[in-house]
Every structure is written in structure tokens, then in C-alpha cells.
Design a protein around this motif. Structure first.
Motif, short mmCIF file in Angstrom:
data_model
loop_
_atom_site.label_atom_id
_atom_site.label_comp_id
_atom_site.label_asym_id
_atom_site.label_seq_id
_atom_site.Cartn_x
_atom_site.Cartn_y
_atom_site.Cartn_z
N GLU A 50 0.82 -1.22 0.00
CA GLU A 50 0.00 0.00 0.00
C GLU A 50 0.85 1.27 0.00
N ARG A 51 2.18 1.11 0.13
CA ARG A 51 3.12 2.23 0.10
C ARG A 51 2.87 3.22 1.24
N ILE A 52 2.60 2.70 2.44
CA ILE A 52 2.36 3.55 3.60
C ILE A 52 3.15 3.02 4.79
N ALA A 53 3.35 3.89 5.77
CA ALA A 53 4.03 3.49 6.99
C ALA A 53 3.62 4.41 8.14
N THR A 54 3.82 3.92 9.36
CA THR A 54 3.64 4.73 10.56
C THR A 54 4.93 4.65 11.37
N SER A 55 5.46 5.81 11.72
CA SER A 55 6.65 5.87 12.57
C SER A 55 6.27 6.48 13.92
N TYR A 56 6.59 5.77 14.99
CA TYR A 56 6.22 6.22 16.33
C TYR A 56 7.39 6.97 16.95
N ILE A 57 7.27 8.30 17.02
CA ILE A 57 8.41 9.13 17.41
C ILE A 57 8.20 9.89 18.72
N LYS A 58 7.04 9.70 19.34
CA LYS A 58 6.75 10.51 20.52
C LYS A 58 5.85 9.76 21.49
N LYS A 59 6.02 10.03 22.78
CA LYS A 59 5.06 9.57 23.78
C LYS A 59 4.11 10.72 24.10
N THR A 60 2.95 10.38 24.64
CA THR A 60 1.97 11.41 24.97
C THR A 60 2.56 12.39 25.98
N PRO A 61 2.06 13.64 26.01
CA PRO A 61 2.69 14.70 26.81
C PRO A 61 2.93 14.37 28.28
N HIS A 62 2.04 13.59 28.89
CA HIS A 62 2.22 13.36 30.32
C HIS A 62 3.45 12.52 30.62
N GLN A 63 4.01 11.89 29.59
CA GLN A 63 5.21 11.08 29.80
C GLN A 63 6.46 11.95 29.92
N TYR A 64 6.48 13.07 29.27
CA TYR A 64 7.64 13.96 29.25
C TYR A 64 7.17 15.39 29.50
N ASN A 65 8.14 16.26 29.73
CA ASN A 65 7.88 17.69 29.67
C ASN A 65 7.28 18.00 28.30
N LYS A 66 6.27 18.84 28.25
CA LYS A 66 5.57 19.10 26.99
C LYS A 66 6.48 19.69 25.91
N LYS A 67 7.59 20.31 26.33
CA LYS A 67 8.50 20.91 25.36
C LYS A 67 9.61 19.96 24.94
N TYR A 68 9.63 18.77 25.52
CA TYR A 68 10.71 17.82 25.25
C TYR A 68 10.54 17.19 23.88
N CYS A 69 11.65 17.00 23.19
CA CYS A 69 11.64 16.30 21.91
C CYS A 69 12.61 15.14 22.00
N ASP A 70 12.13 13.95 21.73
CA ASP A 70 12.97 12.76 21.82
C ASP A 70 13.66 12.50 20.48
N HIS A 71 14.82 13.16 20.30
CA HIS A 71 15.56 13.00 19.05
C HIS A 71 15.99 11.56 18.82
N PHE A 72 16.26 10.85 19.90
CA PHE A 72 16.70 9.47 19.77
C PHE A 72 15.58 8.58 19.23
N ALA A 73 14.34 8.85 19.67
CA ALA A 73 13.19 8.09 19.15
C ALA A 73 12.94 8.40 17.68
N ILE A 74 13.09 9.68 17.31
CA ILE A 74 12.91 10.06 15.90
C ILE A 74 13.95 9.36 15.03
N HIS A 75 15.18 9.40 15.48
CA HIS A 75 16.25 8.75 14.71
C HIS A 75 16.01 7.25 14.60
N SER A 76 15.64 6.62 15.70
CA SER A 76 15.42 5.18 15.72
C SER A 76 14.27 4.79 14.80
N ALA A 77 13.17 5.54 14.85
CA ALA A 77 11.99 5.21 14.03
C ALA A 77 12.27 5.41 12.54
N LEU A 78 12.95 6.51 12.19
CA LEU A 78 13.23 6.76 10.78
C LEU A 78 14.29 5.79 10.24
N LYS A 79 15.22 5.42 11.09
CA LYS A 79 16.21 4.42 10.68
C LYS A 79 15.54 3.06 10.47
#
Length: 298
Positions: free
Chosen positions: A226-255
Motif C-alpha cells: 500500500e506504500r504507507i508506513a507509521t513511525s512512532y516518534i513521541k510519547k503522549t505529553p504526560h510522559q515527558y515535559n511538553k517541550k521535550y523532543c525525543d531526538h533518539f526516538a525520531i532517529h530510531s523510528a526513521l532508521k
């Protein structure tokens, strides 16, 4: 003239905006960054310097990563959340920055300007005006200019597109990808919702998870047919500070999706709400290090 750039790898987008402004301003003053060019603090400083170099047609380098033993460091610009400026009291979690400063500057008394300490930055490096006033030399407000230039310097494996997912969904060499929060079963953002609705039945298969849905963080699910994908790059806000960005999760998911895409172009939407806290300099740095082509939909 050289200054050293170092700091944590997951600063907030707000902090990265400040670092980009500082990198811009110091380049205009004739400085080059000595850095490891890591994601986070380093990439935001470099991003600002590159924009400045382009604007003023600067001839000196934006940054160097080699030959650091042969240069003289004037000062260090760093970011650690505690705002610490004393090498004697660096926290264990930021010891890497301390070691880098000592290795390059070879002086435990080198002046350290920590962006985590707003008073220090404003008072001693005199940068407050660049946040609040017009950048009169070029007739543009700096914050607005930097924002407009965010995706001007793309890595070789990325292209910017003004088209929509509709244009790519039937192209066999593209994987249209939703960037998602682990805690959600459907995507956020208009462009991603449109894609989800076009391929709802196929995407529904991606929502199968164990009792702990957060285990999906940093992974991707792909449907080649179907030429589609879902990459999970974030946890819901209550898991982290709302301003936090998990660069490691983004890298891992895109890799992860890169491995599964079998050479196809990974197509993502820059308007995805889960990217709100990811500074452009860091997203581009992540993409640069992945062995796939990317199409970035504006």
C-alpha cells in the motif's frame, strides 16, 4: 576567531531557536564554531551560522570539526539545563561537554556562556536585542527570517515539496509515512489525517499493539504493497515535559523505516504536530545520517 560549541543532544525547540540566533549573530561577528557537530546544541548553532553565511555572503567557515588542537578558543557557548558555567561543578549527565571543552580549549578557566542561564547570555554576550528588535542591517526581524530559512539547507538525501500526500501515494518509489504518538490510534494534523482516511483499512493494521503501547516508541510499521508506513516518534505529553523532543526516538523510528522501505523514498509531512517540538536543524541532522531519500512536504 573561534568559539567552542557543545551541550546536550535534546534541547527544546525554544532553546534551539536561541542557539540558532546565537550562531547567526556570532557568525556575523566573524566567529567560526569549533564543534563535534552532534545533534542538538551543536546542530542548532551551526544552522544559524549557515543562514548567516548565506545572507551576508560570508567567506569564513561556519564550523570546523577537525584540527581542533591547532586553534585558539576565545570562549565556549554551551547549553545544559542547569545553566552551569563552572567546569568544577558539571553534572555527571553533562560530563561529555566538560571533557570536550577541556580537550579543545586546554584551559580550565575558559569563559563559558551557558544558554541555560538567560541572564548570562543577555548580559555578557549582548544578544537580547536580536530576540526583540529588527535586524536593521538587513531590514528583517531576525526571528522571522530564521524561521523562514529553517529548511533552506537540506542534506543531499532530502528534498522539499509543496505537493501533498495525494501526489505521492500511488508512486511505487515513495512510502507515505505518518509520524505518530505512541499513545494515539489515529494521527493528528490535517495532512496526516487525509492520508489516514485515504488508506484507513491499511493503517488500521498498524494499531495492533501489546498491552504496553509505548513499546512502539522508536519503531516503524510499514505496508509495502500500500506504500504507507507509521513511525512512532513521541510519547503522549504526560510522559515527558511538553517541550521535550525525543531526538533518539525520531532517529530510531526513521532508521527503522529506512531498513524496511527497500530503497524507496520516505515521504513525511513537516506539519505533523508530533514535530512541533523538533527544531528543523535537528530533524535535518537526523535525516542526513540515514541511508534513504526523504521527501519533506511543507
Amino acid at each position: 576567531m573561534f568559539y567552542l560549541g557543545a551541550g546536550v543532544k535534546s534541547p527544546s525547540r525554544e532553546v534551539c531557536d536561541k542557539l540558532t540566533s546565537i550562531g547567526f549573530n556570532l557568525y556575523c561577528k566573524g566567529y567560526t564554531i569549533a564543534t563535534k557537530a552532534n545533534i542538538g546544541t551543536d546542530s542548532a548553532l551551526i544552522h544559524g551560522a549557515k543562514i548567516a553565511q548565506s545572507l551576508i555572503n560570508g567567506s569564513h567557515q561556519t564550523h570546523i570539526t577537525e584540527g581542533l588542537d591547532d586553534i585558539s578558543i576565545g570562549f565556549a557557548v554551551i547549553y545544559t539545563p542547569d545553566g552551569n558555567e563552572s567546569l568544577d561543578s558539571f553534572h555527571e549527565s553533562t560530563i561529555g561537554a566538560k571533557e570536550f571543552i577541556l580537550d579543545v580549549a586546554k584551559d580550565s578557566k575558559v569563559k563559558i556562556l551557558n544558554v541555560g542561564n538567560d541572564n548570562t547570555v543577555n548580559d555578557r554576550i549582548k544578544l537580547k536585542s536580536i530576540y526583540d528588535h529588527a535586524f536593521s542591517n538587513y531590514g528583517v526581524e531576525l526571528k522571522t527570517f530564521l524561521s523562514a530559512s529553517a529548511y533552506k539547507f537540506l542534506p543531499r538525501n532530502a528534498e522539499l515539496s509543496s505537493k501533498t500526500y495525494d501526489h505521492y501515494i500511488e508512486q511505487n518509489d515513495h512510502i507515505c509515512t505518518i509520524l505518530s504518538d505512541c499513545g494515539y490510534t489515529s494521527p493528528t494534523g490535517c495532512a496526516q489525517r487525509d492520508l489516514f482516511n485515504m488508506k484507513r483499512s491499511a493503517f488500521s493494521e498498524h494499531n495492533k499493539y501489546t498491552n504496553n503501547r509505548y513499546e512502539r516508541l522508536g519503531t516503524s510499521v510499514i505496508n509495502i504493497q500500500e506504500r504507507i508506513a507509521t513511525s512512532y516518534i513521541k510519547k503522549t505529553p504526560h510522559q515527558y515535559n511538553k517541550k521535550y523532543c525525543d531526538h533518539f526516538a525520531i532517529h530510531s523510528a526513521l532508521k527503522d523505516i529506512s531498513k524496511k522501505a527497500k530503497g524507496r523514498n520516505i515521504t513525511i509531512s513537516l506539519s505533523a504536530p508530533v514535530l512541533n517540538n523538533c527544531h528543523p536543524s535537528n530533524l535535518l541532522k537526523i535525516i542526513e545520517g540515514i541511508n534513504s531519500k526523504f521527501t519533506l512536504i511543507k
